[in-house]
Motif scaffolding. Structure first.
Motif, PDB file in Angstrom:
ATOM      1  N   HIS A   1     -10.201  38.223 -37.060  1.00  0.00           N
ATOM      2  CA  HIS A   1     -10.533  39.766 -36.917  1.00  0.00           C
ATOM      3  C   HIS A   1      -8.949  40.308 -36.436  1.00  0.00           C
ATOM      4  N   CYS A   2      -8.544  41.679 -37.106  1.00  0.00           N
ATOM      5  CA  CYS A   2      -7.425  42.266 -36.717  1.00  0.00           C
ATOM      6  C   CYS A   2      -7.871  43.820 -36.933  1.00  0.00           C
ATOM      7  N   SER A   3      -7.207  44.653 -36.069  1.00  0.00           N
ATOM      8  CA  SER A   3      -7.188  46.026 -36.169  1.00  0.00           C
ATOM      9  C   SER A   3      -5.814  46.643 -35.530  1.00  0.00           C
ATOM     10  N   PHE A   4      -5.559  47.625 -36.138  1.00  0.00           N
ATOM     11  CA  PHE A   4      -4.549  48.406 -35.446  1.00  0.00           C
ATOM     12  C   PHE A   4      -4.732  50.140 -35.603  1.00  0.00           C
ATOM     13  N   ASN A   5      -4.743  50.257 -34.450  1.00  0.00           N
ATOM     14  CA  ASN A   5      -5.054  52.250 -34.601  1.00  0.00           C
ATOM     15  C   ASN A   5      -6.472  52.395 -35.208  1.00  0.00           C
ATOM     16  N   SER A   6      -7.424  51.401 -34.676  1.00  0.00           N
ATOM     17  CA  SER A   6      -8.653  51.663 -35.327  1.00  0.00           C
ATOM     18  C   SER A   6      -8.918  51.136 -36.820  1.00  0.00           C
ATOM     19  N   MET A   7      -7.749  50.665 -37.316  1.00  0.00           N
ATOM     20  CA  MET A   7      -7.730  50.470 -38.895  1.00  0.00           C
ATOM     21  C   MET A   7      -7.798  48.845 -38.864  1.00  0.00           C
ATOM     22  N   ILE A   8      -8.611  48.215 -39.998  1.00  0.00           N
ATOM     23  CA  ILE A   8      -8.389  46.986 -40.204  1.00  0.00           C
ATOM     24  C   ILE A   8      -7.309  46.260 -40.964  1.00  0.00           C
ATOM     25  N   CYS A   9      -6.765  45.350 -40.124  1.00  0.00           N
ATOM     26  CA  CYS A   9      -5.491  44.704 -40.808  1.00  0.00           C
ATOM     27  C   CYS A   9      -5.787  43.133 -40.967  1.00  0.00           C
ATOM     28  N   ASN A  10      -4.937  42.523 -41.470  1.00  0.00           N
ATOM     29  CA  ASN A  10      -4.783  40.931 -41.790  1.00  0.00           C
ATOM     30  C   ASN A  10      -3.626  40.287 -41.598  1.00  0.00           C
ATOM     31  N   SER A  11      -3.573  39.259 -42.040  1.00  0.00           N
ATOM     32  CA  SER A  11      -2.460  38.484 -41.627  1.00  0.00           C
ATOM     33  C   SER A  11      -1.217  38.773 -42.363  1.00  0.00           C
ATOM     34  N   SER A  12      -1.428  39.515 -43.375  1.00  0.00           N
ATOM     35  CA  SER A  12      -0.068  40.071 -44.000  1.00  0.00           C
ATOM     36  C   SER A  12       0.770  41.120 -42.989  1.00  0.00           C
ATOM     37  N   LEU A  13       0.179  41.272 -42.029  1.00  0.00           N
ATOM     38  CA  LEU A  13       0.756  42.159 -40.971  1.00  0.00           C
ATOM     39  C   LEU A  13       1.716  41.469 -40.142  1.00  0.00           C
ATOM     40  N   PHE A  14       1.653  39.969 -40.212  1.00  0.00           N
ATOM     41  CA  PHE A  14       2.473  39.250 -39.142  1.00  0.00           C
ATOM     42  C   PHE A  14       3.553  38.345 -39.936  1.00  0.00           C
ATOM     43  N   THR A  15       4.669  38.295 -39.266  1.00  0.00           N
ATOM     44  CA  THR A  15       5.818  37.265 -39.883  1.00  0.00           C
ATOM     45  C   THR A  15       5.675  36.047 -39.258  1.00  0.00           C
ATOM     46  N   PRO A  16       5.702  34.895 -40.009  1.00  0.00           N
ATOM     47  CA  PRO A  16       5.862  33.595 -39.485  1.00  0.00           C
ATOM     48  C   PRO A  16       7.382  33.128 -38.937  1.00  0.00           C
ATOM     49  N   ILE A  17       7.430  32.605 -37.734  1.00  0.00           N
ATOM     50  CA  ILE A  17       8.761  32.078 -37.317  1.00  0.00           C
ATOM     51  C   ILE A  17       8.269  30.679 -36.593  1.00  0.00           C
ATOM     52  N   THR A  18       9.492  30.068 -36.663  1.00  0.00           N
ATOM     53  CA  THR A  18       9.162  28.537 -35.829  1.00  0.00           C
ATOM     54  C   THR A  18       9.865  28.427 -34.537  1.00  0.00           C
ATOM     55  N   ASN A  19       8.990  28.128 -33.589  1.00  0.00           N
ATOM     56  CA  ASN A  19       9.580  27.803 -32.367  1.00  0.00           C
ATOM     57  C   ASN A  19       9.482  26.392 -32.033  1.00  0.00           C
ATOM     58  N   THR A  20      10.569  25.829 -31.593  1.00  0.00           N
ATOM     59  CA  THR A  20      10.872  24.458 -31.286  1.00  0.00           C
ATOM     60  C   THR A  20       9.801  23.751 -30.460  1.00  0.00           C
ATOM     61  N   ARG A  21       9.319  24.485 -29.551  1.00  0.00           N
ATOM     62  CA  ARG A  21       8.279  23.953 -28.527  1.00  0.00           C
ATOM     63  C   ARG A  21       6.745  24.075 -28.981  1.00  0.00           C
ATOM     64  N   TYR A  22       6.431  25.344 -29.730  1.00  0.00           N
ATOM     65  CA  TYR A  22       5.192  25.740 -30.048  1.00  0.00           C
ATOM     66  C   TYR A  22       4.989  25.452 -31.605  1.00  0.00           C
ATOM     67  N   GLY A  23       5.847  25.107 -32.461  1.00  0.00           N
ATOM     68  CA  GLY A  23       5.714  25.155 -33.839  1.00  0.00           C
ATOM     69  C   GLY A  23       5.694  26.618 -34.283  1.00  0.00           C
ATOM     70  N   ASN A  24       4.666  26.702 -35.130  1.00  0.00           N
ATOM     71  CA  ASN A  24       4.234  27.947 -35.720  1.00  0.00           C
ATOM     72  C   ASN A  24       3.886  29.097 -34.872  1.00  0.00           C
ATOM     73  N   CYS A  25       4.767  30.211 -34.874  1.00  0.00           N
ATOM     74  CA  CYS A  25       4.534  31.388 -34.212  1.00  0.00           C
ATOM     75  C   CYS A  25       4.499  32.789 -35.067  1.00  0.00           C
ATOM     76  N   TYR A  26       3.964  33.900 -34.746  1.00  0.00           N
ATOM     77  CA  TYR A  26       3.725  34.781 -35.539  1.00  0.00           C
ATOM     78  C   TYR A  26       4.104  36.153 -34.969  1.00  0.00           C
ATOM     79  N   THR A  27       4.742  36.887 -35.584  1.00  0.00           N
ATOM     80  CA  THR A  27       5.271  38.087 -35.046  1.00  0.00           C
ATOM     81  C   THR A  27       4.644  39.607 -35.780  1.00  0.00           C
TER      82      THR A  27
END
Length: 548
Positions: free
Chosen positions: A226-252
């Motif tokens: 589940h995701c919402s911002f300012n009381s509006m529904i959002c989804n995974s397209s609001l996040f950009t994937p990045i790679t961290n050498t310790r934790y693998g997949n991270c999302y911004t």
């Protein structure tokens, strides 16, 4: 009575105004020496200077010129010289104060719409258990080996430094002006089991292709329920994937157009995350949760250095923004770095600059890419050789030399920076009934997730939705598995901290004027008198040269 025509001709001429050339010509005709005319010019210059001295606004000079007695003139001369000494000393003190570029800090509270910060999160488990068999044997070893066994592997290694080709980097240190004689290189190999494990995991992930890391790690499509911002529904397209050498997949979080107009949790970012704890690889992943960092939009997220651990349950993070505005030289040392985004694709930060510099220095001296930095080295280099076990001391030595200032990195503070203070609170969440009635249905909305429910618990989504007699063991795999995260601004007020010149050029000139008035009584108009003296002296010099 004598008539005009009866007077001598030279008498008439002597009463007529002539220029200097006529005077010189008549002096020759009348056999008058030129030296007498030069003396007359000197007398005229002296009279002009005396007139200026008597009318000058500078104190003391008129008293010296007008004094009729020698001791009076001498007294005023001494007093003037003492005043000039005091004046010069005071000027030196004023200049020293100005040249030290002192600054003061001003703080005020401002109000306005808040741009939402960058939010980056990573699952604490870098590799899913279901993909473990696809990893290299070394990676499997360091993910599965116990800490007790790590202590055995972390014992000091006996290596002949002089005869080992692995320590040729010492010669590169010498090229940078370091005396490496007596260096105990092996003492820089980590012996702490947890640190050693992290270094090896980071080394293995650094050598993996990014697409592979995304596939074998936790994806946001699996985690974000589940995701919402300012009381509006959002989804995974609001996040950009990045790679961290310790934790693998991270999302911004993409914050380009996200602003907060009302404070409070409903108007911030709200997420429900499935940690997929049943995919955790132990003992490397010794606890459930995620790593979260709040940072400036567009800046690189330093998850390991600035991140906070968020465990299963509900966590609220209230934010307050501090805007820092620094001075450029000479009073400050900040720079705007407007070209940083074009060069590296990230907003400038001092830590990003230092770590990119460390990557460059390590590549130059050690010939490899360090894994002890958090930043993505591909931002600045295409070298894919990661520092191996015996290269780690070299990378650590480079970092220590950089911190001490022996290896220079031109990294300054940004002139404008936003810092976010955090108020973190958490509590146990969810209750079992809420889990069955609210969370499980969220999972079952997706077909693939619904299959996971059946695979993990042995019960279908219909069982969870329709049956009331399910045993407690049915939901046990989901215990300590969910995070509800709320990130929001506590207030639209923000603190503005600004550096200002403590001693600016206007104060500098004012103090010079005050010292000048105090010691010699001069003002800006006194400069005109100085110019007048210079003009008279130049005119005198020109006349002398012309007559020669």
């Amino acid at each position: 009575m004598a008539k005009v025509e009866d007077l001598p001709e030279n008498h008439i001429t002597s009463n007529t105004k002539k220029d200097n050339s006529s005077i010189q010509s008549e002096a020759i005709d009348a056999e008058i020496p030129v030296e007498d005319i030069s003396t007359k010019d000197k007398k005229r210059l002296k009279e002009v200077l005396v007139d200026i001295a008597m009318s000058t606004s500078v104190h003391g000079i008129a008293n010296i010129v007008s004094a009729t007695k020698t001791y009076t003139r001498l007294l005023w001369l001494i007093l003037l010289l003492l005043a000039m000494v005091g004046y010069v000393f005071q000027l030196s003190q004023i200049h020293n104060t100005f040249s030290t570029a002192q600054k003061s800090t001003m703080m005020d509270i401002r109000f306005g719409v808040q741009d939402f910060p960058g939010v980056t999160f990573c699952n604490l488990n870098p590799i899913k258990k279901s993909f473990l068999s696809e990893m290299s044997m070394d990676m499997q070893l360091f993910l599965l080996i116990s800490e007790a066994m790590m202590r055995v592997y972390s014992r000091p290694i006996d290596v002949d430094i002089e005869g080992s080709s692995n320590f040729q980097f010492l010669e590169n240190f010498k090229k940078h002006g370091f005396n490496t004689e007596g260096w105990d290189v092996l003492s820089y190999i980590p012996t702490d089991p947890l640190q050693t494990r992290d270094i090896f995991i980071k080394s293995e992930i650094s050598q993996m292709n990014r697409s592979v890391v995304e596939r074998v790690g936790h994806s946001i499509d699996d985690m974000l329920l589940h995701c919402s911002f300012n009381s509006m529904i959002c989804n995974s397209s609001l996040f950009t994937p990045i790679t961290n050498t310790r934790y693998g997949n991270c999302y911004t979080l993409k914050t380009d157009d996200l602003v907060t107009t009302v404070p409070g949790p409903p108007y911030g970012l709200s997420m429900i995350l499935d940690l997929e704890t049943y995919e955790y690889v132990s003992p490397s992943s010794s606890g459930n949760g995620m790593k979260l960092v709040i940072h400036e939009p567009g800046s690189y997220p330093f998850v390991e250095e600035h991140g906070v651990n968020v465990g299963p349950g509900r966590t609220s993070i209230g934010l307050n923004r501090i805007e820092i505005q620094r001075l450029t030289p000479p009073h400050g040392n900040c720079e705007y770095h407007n070209d940083y985004v074009d060069r590296y694709g990230i907003e400038y930060s001092k830590m990003a600059c230092e770590q990119l510099c460390q990557v460059t220095l390590t590549e130059d001296i050690c010939g490899c890419i360090p894994t002890i930095v958090s930043i993505d080295a591909s931002i600045i280099t295409s070298n894919s050789k990661v520092c191996a076990t015996l290269d780690i001391p070299c990378a650590i030595l480079v970092r220590q030399a950089q911190v001490k200032g022996d290896l220079h990195c031109p990294c300054t503070n940004p002139c404008l920076e936003n810092v976010y203070t955090k108020t973190i609170s958490s509590h146990s969440w969810p209750r079992q009934k809420y889990l069955i009635q609210e969370i499980i249905p969220l999972i079952c909305e997706d077909t693939e997730r619904a299959q996971k429910v059946l695979h993990i618990t042995g019960y279908t989504c219909d069982d969870f939705l329709l049956r009331d007699d399910l045993p407690e063991a049915a939901v046990r795999p989901f215990e300590d598995n969910f995070v509800k995260l709320d990130v929001y601004f506590e207030d639209l007020n923000y603190e503005h901290v600004e550096e200002a010149d403590a001693y600016d050029v206007y104060q500098y000139l004012s103090d010079i004027g005050g010292a000048t008035g105090l010691f010699v009584g001069a003002s800006v108009l006194s400069l005109v008198e100085v110019v007048q003296v210079i003009v008279e002296v130049i005119k005198y010099a020109v006349n002398r040269l012309t007559k020669k």
